[in-house]
Design an enzyme around this catalytic site. Structure first.
Site, PDB file in Angstrom:
ATOM      1  N   CYS A   1      -0.997   0.305   4.458  1.00 44.09           N
ATOM      2  CA  CYS A   1      -1.519   1.641   4.160  1.00 44.09           C
ATOM      3  C   CYS A   1      -2.614   1.969   5.170  1.00 44.09           C
ATOM      4  CB  CYS A   1      -2.059   1.697   2.737  1.00 44.09           C
ATOM      5  SG  CYS A   1      -0.788   1.426   1.473  1.00 44.09           S
TER       6      CYS A   1
ATOM      7  N   GLU B   1     -10.251 -12.507  -1.570  1.00 41.07           N
ATOM      8  CA  GLU B   1     -11.479 -12.027  -2.184  1.00 41.07           C
ATOM      9  C   GLU B   1     -11.222 -11.496  -3.587  1.00 41.07           C
ATOM     10  OE1 GLU B   1     -13.511  -9.309   0.387  1.00 41.07           O
ATOM     11  OE2 GLU B   1     -13.465 -10.676   2.097  1.00 41.07           O
TER      12      GLU B   1
ATOM     13  N   CYS C   1      -6.519   1.512   4.361  1.00 44.36           N
ATOM     14  CA  CYS C   1      -6.948   0.285   3.683  1.00 44.36           C
ATOM     15  C   CYS C   1      -7.139  -0.843   4.681  1.00 44.36           C
ATOM     16  CB  CYS C   1      -5.912  -0.111   2.625  1.00 44.36           C
ATOM     17  SG  CYS C   1      -6.315  -1.629   1.737  1.00 44.36           S
TER      18      CYS C   1
ATOM     19  N   GLY D   1      -3.339  -7.342  -1.571  1.00 38.37           N
ATOM     20  CA  GLY D   1      -1.916  -7.517  -1.799  1.00 38.37           C
ATOM     21  C   GLY D   1      -1.293  -6.481  -2.719  1.00 38.37           C
ATOM     22  N   GLU D   2       0.027  -6.442  -2.721  1.00 39.13           N
ATOM     23  CA  GLU D   2       0.820  -5.602  -3.621  1.00 39.13           C
ATOM     24  C   GLU D   2       1.376  -6.492  -4.728  1.00 39.13           C
ATOM     25  OE1 GLU D   2       2.865  -3.599  -5.966  1.00 39.13           O
ATOM     26  OE2 GLU D   2       1.953  -2.342  -4.408  1.00 39.13           O
TER      27      GLU D   2
ATOM     28  N   CYS E   1     -13.451  -0.427  -3.000  1.00 45.26           N
ATOM     29  CA  CYS E   1     -12.007  -0.219  -2.894  1.00 45.26           C
ATOM     30  C   CYS E   1     -11.588  -0.039  -1.447  1.00 45.26           C
ATOM     31  CB  CYS E   1     -11.620   1.016  -3.707  1.00 45.26           C
ATOM     32  SG  CYS E   1      -9.860   1.374  -3.696  1.00 45.26           S
TER      33      CYS E   1
ATOM     34  N   HIS F   1      -2.214   8.766  -3.602  1.00 40.01           N
ATOM     35  CA  HIS F   1      -2.951   9.153  -2.391  1.00 40.01           C
ATOM     36  C   HIS F   1      -2.384  10.338  -1.624  1.00 40.01           C
ATOM     37  CE1 HIS F   1      -4.988   5.498  -3.322  1.00 40.01           C
ATOM     38  NE2 HIS F   1      -3.970   4.734  -2.975  1.00 40.01           N
TER      39      HIS F   1
ATOM     40  N   SER G   1      -1.029   3.750  -6.931  1.00 40.70           N
ATOM     41  CA  SER G   1      -1.784   4.147  -5.742  1.00 40.70           C
ATOM     42  C   SER G   1      -1.002   5.264  -5.054  1.00 40.70           C
ATOM     43  CB  SER G   1      -1.966   2.943  -4.806  1.00 40.70           C
ATOM     44  OG  SER G   1      -2.782   1.959  -5.395  1.00 40.70           O
TER      45      SER G   1
END
EC number: 2.1.1.192
Length: 403
Positions: free
Chosen positions: A141, A112, A144, A193-194, A370, A249, A247
């Site tokens: 994560c 996406e 997510c 993805g990373e 997000c 958090h 990221s």
């Protein structure tokens, strides 16, 4: 000059294969790679810049329309090469102007892409494209939904840059203009993805975004977001000059180990050191700060104490902090922090001298916000089956414990 690493020889379909029986997809090739391809087929390498401009600046994918190439070269390219874009399976439009595409890539997998206009009423306003770099994500994560789908494979450079091409093309639909316009003004590598775990195709694609022969975006308008693949962060600033987002958090290792499992491998001390190196060792004219992304989870990471820990953690790191209200997904184990709590958290950071913003949730009505990207439409992949099985197992365990 931006240094773009060559793609490995097996990085199909964006890499030239001399002995391949099918046509070579030249989408996603950088100038060096495309020049090598033209040399192999007996043409001058400078043709690479001409073709790149046709593809990325004029939106042309038919070699026959590349009128400054000789007829013989156009025919040769039509026989031996192609410009293969990811297939649009589905697209949705949010009430707030956000657009989402679901692409089918090689092997039938779905990814996406989301485009977020700053103000949809302004034709020439800022339009930010959130691009995916992998099918699924291996980092898992806990907040997510993409991570809960598991990891399938990396995207190729063609599949990455193709997302940007399609987004620009969508703005030309119905426009009474004979000239192609690249409407996307900003790109963030923050989709599925990373990015740093798919390093070479991602860096090569960002090189095309910056190249004057392709999209020509400013270095400040291309941002890569990472959860903290520390060794690749040190490579990144040597290979390409783009903005960096982290990221984060969580403000301490104990909590971040729970929320962002890669922290067990690369703890906060190493991550912050790499971020400081990225800011200070790179060109200071373009790297004045990193963006810190921090999702707000009610009762988990949103206390005053957490905010004070974050202030201490980021001491000495030029940074801007972006607080992200949690976007729920089915069976998510968290709730969104209240607006009052988010603002109280923000005030502590602002009073400590940080620039802190609260992200406006966009596209949540089409699951484009997000943390919500999972390739839900027509998703019959193994990732979805695995996630559904985990839900059933969790429900069974809960029933068993209640009994």
């Amino acid at each position: 000059m931006t240094k773009i690493p060559m793609q490995p020889a097996d990085s199909t379909p964006a890499t030239f294969h001399p002995n391949a029986p099918t046509k070579t997809n030249i989408l996603g090739m950088n100038q060096e790679q495309l020049g090598a391809y033209f040399k192999h087929i007996g043409e001058k390498p400078f043709r690479a810049t001409q073709v790149m401009k046709w593809i990325y600046q004029h939106g042309v994918t038919d070699f026959a329309q590349m009128t400054n190439l000789s007829k013989g070269l156009r025919e040769k390219l039509s026989e031996q090469a192609c410009i293969e874009l990811p297939e649009v399976m589905h697209k949705e439009f949010s009430e707030d102007g956000t657009r989402k595409w679901v692409f089918k890539v090689a092997g039938g997998s779905l990814v996406e892409t989301v485009l977020i206009p700053a103000d949809d009423s302004k034709v020439n306003g800022r339009k930010t494209l959130c691009i995916s770099s992998q099918v699924g994500c291996a980092l898992d994560c806990s907040f997510c939904s993409t991570g809960k789908q598991g990891f399938e494979r990396d995207l190729t450079a063609a599949e990455i840059i193709g997302q940007l091409w399609v987004a620009n093309a969508s703005y030309m639909e119905g426009v009474d203009s004979t000239e192609w316009q690249n409407n996307v003004t900003n790109v963030v590598m923050m989709g599925m993805g990373e990015p740093l775990l798919n390093y070479t195709p991602v860096v090569s694609s960002m090189g095309l975004m910056l190249s004057d022969h392709a999209y020509g975006l400013s270095k400040r308008r291309v941002t890569l977001s990472t959860s903290g693949v520390v060794p690749k962060m040190y490579e990144l600033y040597k290979d390409i000059d783009v903005a960096l987002a982290i990221s984060l958090h969580a403000p301490n290792d104990e909590l971040r180990n729970e929320l962002v499992p890669i922290n067990k491998k690369y703890p906060l001390s190493e991550l912050i050191a790499a971020a400081k190196a990225y800011v200070h060792d790179n060109n200071p004219r373009h790297k004045k700060h990193v963006t810190i992304e921090y999702v707000m989870l009610a009762g988990v990471n949103d206390s005053d104490e957490h905010a004070q820990q974050l202030v201490a953690l980021l001491d000495g790191l030029p940074s801007k902090i972006n607080l992200i209200p949690f976007n729920p997904f089915p069976h998510a184990p968290y709730d969104r922090s209240s607006n009052n709590r988010i603002h109280a958290f923000s005030n502590i950071l602002n009073n400590a001298g940080f620039v802190c913003t609260i992200r406006q949730t966009r596209g949540d009505d089409i699951d484009a916000a997000c943390g919500q990207l999972v390739g839900q439409v027509a998703d019959r992949t193994r990732r979805s089956a695995k996630w559904q099985q985990s839900i059933k197992q969790r429900a069974a365990n809960e029933q068993q414990s209640e009994g």
